[in-house]
Design an enzyme around this catalytic site. Structure first.
Site: not given
Length: 346
Positions: A29, A106, A149-151, A154
């Protein structure tokens, strides 16, 4: 540059739940901001289709924001809500499928303007529902799965990290307790899409504000962190690192994707400067491009089964035919990455 037998490791089929990929190459992404008022147009569909036509097995779209007031602070980032945006995304998915590819959006919330302690439990419930609605819409309009999106600092990651999660209620506390928000998001998405629709979770140790940050400093801590996420329903972990070749912990050559697979038994995606001779922070901090790098080390790790899929970012942004050129041994035809690639619709 590469052994033809080793390269074949990239071109083996892969399946999870009801999604089968023709190979192990994933388009990472990458935010581009080419969707005016949040609506992806025909140009966006053509951009993704071009990669599918050239042999990318799975496309993960740029981050798409959920239906929540604080979910974005950037113009022209695509929405994943609203009739027009979802119509645009349905067209993107259809075009990728026509080219023989698979695609997942994503799903993204960029994060709290202050810190996650500012959210009430009612706010949190509304955000969880917005994630679930996006997941349901992804399935309805023809996507093959979703990535959460868990990175990178964020919203989901803000709950994960002790530096940004000062909460003293059930959404704060120790490492396991700080996964509660993500667990609720994953479980809500699973209820929304059913048991056979793949859910990918992207997570990272590093943060946008701190490249040396660690959620887990040992394999044992990483196992504690991953266990509730696995139990909640993650099918594939997308393990974001800046340099895929760097070991995650002392005493082992395994990278983050390798450790995650070993500890959870789940398939993993590795990522981080694949095919390039400089990591992406050189682009962000100095505006630098990158030359082409050998991928033999990557192929060896893939052949050993340390991870299952390989995400390509800037190399695939610069050269839509990266996958087909690697497959055919046309290494000398690969296009180096330059910052101009970020400003094109290529």
């Amino acid at each position: 540059m590469t052994n033809s037998n080793s390269v074949q490791a990239l071109f083996q089929p892969f399946s999870t739940k009801n999604m089968t990929l023709s190979n192990r190459i994933v388009m990472a992404p990458m935010t581009r901001q080419f969707s005016p008022e949040g609506v992806p147009g025909d140009d966006v569909a053509a951009y993704y289709r071009r990669r599918a036509e050239n042999g990318v097995g799975l496309i993960v779209t740029e981050g798409t924001i959920i239906n929540h007031p604080d979910s974005s602070n950037q113009e022209n980032v695509p929405h994943f809500y609203g009739e027009e945006a979802l119509k645009g995304w349905a067209n993107v998915a259809a075009e990728v499928h026509k080219a023989g590819g698979r695609i997942i959006p994503q799903i993204w919330h960029m994060g709290a303007r202050g810190h996650v302690g500012d959210y009430t439990e009612e706010d949190i419930a509304a955000i969880v529902e917005a994630f679930a609605q996006a997941a349901a819409d992804a399935k309805r309009i023809g996507f093959d799965g979703i990535e959460l999106h868990g990175a990178h600092g964020y919203l989901i990651d803000q709950f994960f990290w002790e530096q940004t999660n000062p909460r003293t209620d059930r959404y704060g506390g120790d490492m396991v307790e700080r996964t509660r928000f993500a667990v609720e998001v994953i479980e809500a998405c699973r209820r929304a899409v059913g048991p056979d629709f793949p859910i990918v979770l992207r997570f990272s140790q590093w943060k946008g504000s701190d490249y040396s940050a660690k959620l887990a400093t040992t394999p044992a801590e990483l196992e504690q962190f991953l266990a509730p996420l696995t139990d909640a329903g993650v099918d594939v972990f997308h393990c974001s690192t800046r340099r895929f070749w760097e070991p995650e912990f002392e005493g082992s050559d395994l990278n983050l994707a390798g450790w995650t697979k070993k500890l959870t038994g789940k398939p993993t995606i590795t990522v981080g400067s694949v095919g390039l001779d400089s990591e992406f922070m050189a682009l962000l901090t100095e505006g630098k491009g990158a030359g082409i790098a050998n991928i033999d080390g990557l192929l060896e790790k893939l052949e050993r089964g340390e991870f299952d899929l390989v995400a390509i970012g800037r190399a695939l942004l610069a050269d839509p035919a990266w996958a087909s050129k690697i497959h055919d041994g046309r290494i000398d035809e690969l296009t180096p990455f330059s910052p101009d690639a970020l400003r094109t619709l290529y």
